[in-house]
Design a protein around this motif. Structure first.
Motif, PDB file in Angstrom:
ATOM      1  N   VAL A  87      -6.508  13.158   4.246  1.00 49.43           N
ATOM      2  CA  VAL A  87      -6.085  11.819   4.682  1.00 49.43           C
ATOM      3  C   VAL A  87      -4.875  11.362   3.873  1.00 49.43           C
ATOM      4  O   VAL A  87      -3.898  10.848   4.429  1.00 49.43           O
ATOM      5  N   MET A  88      -4.907  11.568   2.558  1.00 44.73           N
ATOM      6  CA  MET A  88      -3.779  11.164   1.712  1.00 44.73           C
ATOM      7  C   MET A  88      -2.507  11.921   2.103  1.00 44.73           C
ATOM      8  O   MET A  88      -1.422  11.346   2.189  1.00 44.73           O
ATOM      9  N   SER A  89      -2.656  13.204   2.365  1.00 42.20           N
ATOM     10  CA  SER A  89      -1.510  14.024   2.762  1.00 42.20           C
ATOM     11  C   SER A  89      -0.941  13.539   4.100  1.00 42.20           C
ATOM     12  O   SER A  89       0.278  13.417   4.266  1.00 42.20           O
ATOM     13  N   PHE A  90      -1.818  13.247   5.043  1.00 41.56           N
ATOM     14  CA  PHE A  90      -1.383  12.750   6.344  1.00 41.56           C
ATOM     15  C   PHE A  90      -0.624  11.427   6.188  1.00 41.56           C
ATOM     16  O   PHE A  90       0.461  11.249   6.770  1.00 41.56           O
ATOM     17  N   LEU A  91      -1.164  10.501   5.415  1.00 40.34           N
ATOM     18  CA  LEU A  91      -0.505   9.209   5.220  1.00 40.34           C
ATOM     19  C   LEU A  91       0.849   9.372   4.530  1.00 40.34           C
ATOM     20  O   LEU A  91       1.808   8.667   4.852  1.00 40.34           O
ATOM     21  N   GLY A  92       0.931  10.316   3.592  1.00 41.76           N
ATOM     22  CA  GLY A  92       2.218  10.606   2.953  1.00 41.76           C
ATOM     23  C   GLY A  92       3.237  11.119   3.953  1.00 41.76           C
ATOM     24  O   GLY A  92       4.411  10.721   3.931  1.00 41.76           O
ATOM     25  N   ASP A  93       2.792  11.989   4.852  1.00 42.67           N
ATOM     26  CA  ASP A  93       3.688  12.517   5.882  1.00 42.67           C
ATOM     27  C   ASP A  93       4.146  11.411   6.834  1.00 42.67           C
ATOM     28  O   ASP A  93       5.317  11.372   7.237  1.00 42.67           O
ATOM     29  N   VAL A  94       3.234  10.512   7.199  1.00 40.52           N
ATOM     30  CA  VAL A  94       3.576   9.398   8.085  1.00 40.52           C
ATOM     31  C   VAL A  94       4.610   8.506   7.400  1.00 40.52           C
ATOM     32  O   VAL A  94       5.622   8.133   7.999  1.00 40.52           O
ATOM     33  N   TYR A  95       4.363   8.184   6.131  1.00 42.33           N
ATOM     34  CA  TYR A  95       5.306   7.358   5.362  1.00 42.33           C
ATOM     35  C   TYR A  95       6.700   8.011   5.355  1.00 42.33           C
ATOM     36  O   TYR A  95       7.701   7.366   5.671  1.00 42.33           O
ATOM     37  N   GLU A  96       6.745   9.292   4.987  1.00 37.50           N
ATOM     38  CA  GLU A  96       8.024  10.004   4.907  1.00 37.50           C
ATOM     39  C   GLU A  96       8.731  10.052   6.269  1.00 37.50           C
ATOM     40  O   GLU A  96       9.952   9.890   6.343  1.00 37.50           O
ATOM     41  N   SER A  97       7.958  10.230   7.335  1.00 34.62           N
ATOM     42  CA  SER A  97       8.551  10.284   8.679  1.00 34.62           C
ATOM     43  C   SER A  97       9.187   8.952   9.052  1.00 34.62           C
ATOM     44  O   SER A  97      10.277   8.914   9.632  1.00 34.62           O
ATOM     45  N   PHE A  98       8.506   7.856   8.718  1.00 29.58           N
ATOM     46  CA  PHE A  98       9.083   6.538   8.996  1.00 29.58           C
ATOM     47  C   PHE A  98      10.382   6.328   8.219  1.00 29.58           C
ATOM     48  O   PHE A  98      11.378   5.844   8.771  1.00 29.58           O
ATOM     49  N   VAL A  99      10.383   6.706   6.936  1.00 32.34           N
ATOM     50  CA  VAL A  99      11.587   6.546   6.116  1.00 32.34           C
ATOM     51  C   VAL A  99      12.725   7.391   6.693  1.00 32.34           C
ATOM     52  O   VAL A  99      13.865   6.925   6.800  1.00 32.34           O
ATOM     53  N   ASP A 107       8.984  -1.483   4.513  1.00 28.70           N
ATOM     54  CA  ASP A 107       8.166  -1.552   5.726  1.00 28.70           C
ATOM     55  C   ASP A 107       7.305  -0.298   5.884  1.00 28.70           C
ATOM     56  O   ASP A 107       6.156  -0.382   6.321  1.00 28.70           O
ATOM     57  N   ALA A 108       7.861   0.858   5.542  1.00 30.72           N
ATOM     58  CA  ALA A 108       7.104   2.107   5.642  1.00 30.72           C
ATOM     59  C   ALA A 108       5.864   2.066   4.745  1.00 30.72           C
ATOM     60  O   ALA A 108       4.841   2.668   5.071  1.00 30.72           O
ATOM     61  N   ARG A 109       5.943   1.325   3.647  1.00 23.96           N
ATOM     62  CA  ARG A 109       4.818   1.280   2.699  1.00 23.96           C
ATOM     63  C   ARG A 109       3.554   0.671   3.303  1.00 23.96           C
ATOM     64  O   ARG A 109       2.468   0.807   2.736  1.00 23.96           O
ATOM     65  N   PHE A 110       3.666   0.018   4.435  1.00 24.93           N
ATOM     66  CA  PHE A 110       2.495  -0.592   5.056  1.00 24.93           C
ATOM     67  C   PHE A 110       1.435   0.441   5.449  1.00 24.93           C
ATOM     68  O   PHE A 110       0.281   0.092   5.649  1.00 24.93           O
ATOM     69  N   VAL A 111       1.807   1.706   5.562  1.00 23.69           N
ATOM     70  CA  VAL A 111       0.828   2.745   5.904  1.00 23.69           C
ATOM     71  C   VAL A 111       0.155   3.326   4.662  1.00 23.69           C
ATOM     72  O   VAL A 111      -0.773   4.115   4.777  1.00 23.69           O
ATOM     73  N   LEU A 112       0.637   2.950   3.480  1.00 20.28           N
ATOM     74  CA  LEU A 112       0.098   3.538   2.252  1.00 20.28           C
ATOM     75  C   LEU A 112      -1.270   2.949   1.912  1.00 20.28           C
ATOM     76  O   LEU A 112      -1.521   1.764   2.119  1.00 20.28           O
ATOM     77  N   PRO A 113      -2.155   3.767   1.340  1.00 19.36           N
ATOM     78  CA  PRO A 113      -3.520   3.316   1.048  1.00 19.36           C
ATOM     79  C   PRO A 113      -3.638   2.636  -0.320  1.00 19.36           C
ATOM     80  O   PRO A 113      -2.754   2.750  -1.173  1.00 19.36           O
ATOM     81  N   ASN A 114      -4.763   1.963  -0.517  1.00 16.09           N
ATOM     82  CA  ASN A 114      -5.086   1.375  -1.823  1.00 16.09           C
ATOM     83  C   ASN A 114      -5.228   2.441  -2.896  1.00 16.09           C
ATOM     84  O   ASN A 114      -5.174   2.135  -4.084  1.00 16.09           O
TER      85      ASN A 114
END
Length: 197
Positions: A87-99, A107-114
């Motif tokens: 899950v952490m890896s997936f969220l990192g990939d989503v963040y990077e893709s948005f950037v 704004d991309a940071r909104f997908v990052l977890p606690n």
């Protein structure tokens, strides 16, 4: 998690102990706690905080805190076995893709977890530190902030044992568990731990 005592401001003045506690300040650097933990920390006032920005700092391949309770645990999602790390890896990939698509980091940071690890510098006076430590070294405190508070207390007992040698959770300080029906039921064990800390 690293906890470093950066500074101690101890004025050389002769006034009663309860008054001097308002004027002694300690500054800590805590590195590698989760954003979830930092959100608990910043509820404590009066204090001053400076936290690592997710607006300006790239969170590509972000470090994260992994609770022990999720170790070797998997969920089934869309017929795939998924771990916390997945899950952490997936969220990192989503963040990077948005950037990469031009979305600002803020704004991309909104997908990052606690779970994202952060660094924070904070300063508290002795009175607030005692209050913080009384609450956050308790067995009923969340595990991560409890670990941080115990590391802080160890440093403070070395720096200023005349004030902090008798500081710990409520049951250690008063002899009575303040949690009532929600007690951990381990007061003797807790008191013994903090006597030897």
């Amino acid at each position: 998690m690293k906890v470093i005592l950066l500074d101690a401001n101890i004025p050389d003045i002769s006034i009663e102990k309860k008054e001097i506690e308002k004027h002694i300040f300690f500054t800590f650097l805590v590195d590698g706690i989760s954003r979830a933990c930092s959100h608990q920390l910043v509820r404590h006032r009066p204090a001053s905080y400076s936290q690592q920005s997710q607006r300006y700092v790239s969170m590509k391949d972000f470090p994260y805190v992994k609770p022990g309770s999720v170790k070797d645990k998997f969920i089934l999602f869309e017929n795939k076995k998924i771990s916390f790390d997945d899950v952490m890896s997936f969220l990192g990939d989503v963040y990077e893709s948005f950037v990469e698509k031009g979305v600002p980091k803020e704004d991309a940071r909104f997908v990052l977890p606690n779970a994202c690890a952060t660094r924070i510098v904070f300063t508290m006076n002795v009175r607030e530190l005692i209050h913080f430590l009384k609450l956050r070294t308790c067995n009923r405190a969340q595990w991560e902030i409890r670990e941080m508070a115990i590391k802080m207390l160890k440093l403070l007992r070395t720096e200023m044992s005349e004030i902090f040698s008798q500081v710990g959770p409520g049951c250690f300080m008063t002899g009575v568990c303040p949690e009532g029906e929600k007690t951990c039921g381990k007061q003797a064990e807790v008191v013994s731990f903090f006597e030897k800390l």
